[in-house]
Write a protein that holds these residues in place. Structure first.
Motif, mmCIF file in Angstrom:
data_model
loop_
_atom_site.group_PDB
_atom_site.id
_atom_site.type_symbol
_atom_site.label_atom_id
_atom_site.label_comp_id
_atom_site.label_asym_id
_atom_site.label_seq_id
_atom_site.Cartn_x
_atom_site.Cartn_y
_atom_site.Cartn_z
ATOM 1 N N LEU A 225 36.709 41.652 39.335
ATOM 2 C CA LEU A 225 37.352 42.318 38.197
ATOM 3 C C LEU A 225 38.630 41.558 37.825
ATOM 4 N N ARG A 226 38.719 41.146 36.537
ATOM 5 C CA ARG A 226 39.857 40.295 36.132
ATOM 6 C C ARG A 226 41.183 41.054 36.105
ATOM 7 N N HIS A 227 41.163 42.276 35.578
ATOM 8 C CA HIS A 227 42.427 43.016 35.448
ATOM 9 C C HIS A 227 42.314 44.392 36.093
ATOM 10 N N PRO A 228 42.388 44.439 37.426
ATOM 11 C CA PRO A 228 42.304 45.755 38.081
ATOM 12 C C PRO A 228 43.550 46.585 37.796
ATOM 13 N N GLU A 229 43.410 47.911 37.919
ATOM 14 C CA GLU A 229 44.569 48.793 37.692
ATOM 15 C C GLU A 229 45.658 48.512 38.723
ATOM 16 N N LYS A 230 45.204 48.295 39.977
ATOM 17 C CA LYS A 230 46.186 48.001 41.022
ATOM 18 C C LYS A 230 46.639 46.542 40.860
ATOM 19 N N ASN A 231 47.928 46.294 41.146
ATOM 20 C CA ASN A 231 48.482 44.952 40.982
ATOM 21 C C ASN A 231 48.047 44.077 42.162
ATOM 22 N N PRO A 232 47.216 43.058 41.946
ATOM 23 C CA PRO A 232 46.708 42.310 43.100
ATOM 24 C C PRO A 232 47.750 41.389 43.731
ATOM 25 N N LEU A 233 47.619 41.168 45.035
ATOM 26 C CA LEU A 233 48.481 40.213 45.747
ATOM 27 C C LEU A 233 48.059 38.790 45.372
ATOM 28 N N PHE A 234 46.749 38.570 45.300
ATOM 29 C CA PHE A 234 46.221 37.238 44.973
ATOM 30 C C PHE A 234 45.847 37.176 43.493
ATOM 31 N N SER A 235 46.112 36.008 42.884
ATOM 32 C CA SER A 235 45.742 35.821 41.482
ATOM 33 C C SER A 235 44.223 35.802 41.370
ATOM 34 N N LEU A 236 43.751 35.908 40.157
ATOM 35 C CA LEU A 236 42.296 35.856 39.928
ATOM 36 C C LEU A 236 41.718 34.548 40.459
ATOM 37 N N ASP A 237 42.384 33.426 40.148
ATOM 38 C CA ASP A 237 41.890 32.119 40.608
ATOM 39 C C ASP A 237 41.820 32.049 42.132
ATOM 40 N N GLU A 238 42.834 32.592 42.779
ATOM 41 C CA GLU A 238 42.843 32.562 44.250
ATOM 42 C C GLU A 238 41.707 33.406 44.821
ATOM 43 N N ARG A 239 41.494 34.582 44.221
ATOM 44 C CA ARG A 239 40.426 35.456 44.720
ATOM 45 C C ARG A 239 39.061 34.793 44.533
ATOM 46 N N VAL A 240 38.885 34.134 43.378
ATOM 47 C CA VAL A 240 37.608 33.461 43.111
ATOM 48 C C VAL A 240 37.426 32.267 44.053
ATOM 49 N N GLU A 241 38.483 31.484 44.237
ATOM 50 C CA GLU A 241 38.401 30.308 45.125
ATOM 51 C C GLU A 241 37.994 30.695 46.541
ATOM 52 N N MET A 242 38.626 31.749 47.051
ATOM 53 C CA MET A 242 38.309 32.188 48.417
ATOM 54 C C MET A 242 36.860 32.654 48.505
ATOM 55 N N LEU A 243 36.420 33.391 47.485
ATOM 56 C CA LEU A 243 35.022 33.866 47.483
ATOM 57 C C LEU A 243 34.050 32.690 47.428
ATOM 58 N N ARG A 244 34.374 31.697 46.591
ATOM 59 C CA ARG A 244 33.476 30.530 46.475
ATOM 60 C C ARG A 244 33.396 29.810 47.807
ATOM 61 N N GLU A 245 34.555 29.640 48.432
ATOM 62 C CA GLU A 245 34.584 28.915 49.700
ATOM 63 C C GLU A 245 33.738 29.601 50.780
ATOM 64 N N VAL A 246 33.819 30.920 50.856
ATOM 65 C CA VAL A 246 33.106 31.604 51.946
ATOM 66 C C VAL A 246 31.632 31.866 51.630
ATOM 67 N N THR A 247 31.214 31.536 50.406
ATOM 68 C CA THR A 247 29.797 31.762 50.068
ATOM 69 C C THR A 247 29.046 30.454 49.779
ATOM 70 N N THR A 248 29.689 29.302 50.042
ATOM 71 C CA THR A 248 29.031 28.019 49.717
ATOM 72 C C THR A 248 27.726 27.829 50.493
ATOM 73 N N ASP A 249 27.620 28.485 51.646
ATOM 74 C CA ASP A 249 26.399 28.313 52.455
ATOM 75 C C ASP A 249 25.225 29.143 51.928
ATOM 76 N N ARG A 250 25.433 29.930 50.895
ATOM 77 C CA ARG A 250 24.352 30.780 50.352
ATOM 78 C C ARG A 250 23.952 30.290 48.961
ATOM 79 N N ASP A 251 22.783 29.674 48.855
ATOM 80 C CA ASP A 251 22.351 29.112 47.569
ATOM 81 C C ASP A 251 22.144 30.159 46.480
#
Ligand code: PNS
Length: 165
Positions: free
Chosen positions: A38-64
């Motif tokens: 979710l790009r703009h959650p009601e709660k103020n996120p600690l991590f930016s959108l880019d950071e959240r996406v980067e971390m997700l991409r990194e931990v899912t690279t092993d799943r095609d």
């Protein structure tokens, strides 16, 4: 042959081992799983959108069959645009049930063709939430086995733990 595509939506601020457990389970039963941040959650996120996406991409690279996307607006609209027939959500405890039940029925009212599928994470993650682990980390508590290593690295880089610890 038709493909079953599911969306796994959330704020992921940050991804926890509980989320990752759900992603692994979902990627085994659906042909394609789109993790939708979710790009703009009601709660103020600690991590930016880019950071959240980067971390997700990194931990899912092993799943095609797992991809990461972002969305705004109604989840069901994103599901329709993506051609997803299901939304995956995790249920950890009875306390999650009421909120999830309301969202599932509202989403069904908006898009009856999109099915909401609930899965339970491994028992060892049933108490883990992004909110709680940020709180514990910020107060100097140990969270090492609750998040993927990249999350711990990013947390350490972003916020130093209290100096008395
Ligand atoms: O990680 P979260 O905070 O539990 O995820 C909540 C999320 C993103 C699934 C929910 O807030 C959502 O779907 N937001 C999009 C807006 C929407 O569709 N709202 C109506 C839900 S019935």
């Amino acid at each position: 042959m038709s493909i079953t595509r599911a969306i796994f939506p959330g704020t992921f601020d940050p991804i926890t081992n509980g989320h990752l457990d759900l992603i692994h389970r979902g990627s085994r039963i659906f042909d394609e799983l789109v993790v939708a941040v979710l790009r703009h959650p009601e709660k103020n996120p600690l991590f930016s959108l880019d950071e959240r996406v980067e971390m997700l991409r990194e931990v899912t690279t092993d799943r095609d069959n797992v991809s990461v996307a972002t969305f705004d607006g109604l989840l069901v609209d994103f599901a329709r645009q993506t051609g997803a027939s299901a939304v995956l959500r995790g249920i950890r405890a009875i306390s999650d049930y009421e909120y999830e039940f309301q969202m599932a029925l509202m989403n069904r009212r908006l898009a009856p063709e999109v099915e909401v599928v609930f899965m339970m994470p491994a028992q060892r993650y049933t108490f883990v939430s992004s909110r709680l682990l940020k709180e514990v980390y910020l107060l100097g508590g140990e969270i090492e086995d609750l998040v993927p290593p990249i999350v711990l690295e990013r947390l350490r880089a972003k916020v130093a733990v209290p100096s008395h610890l």
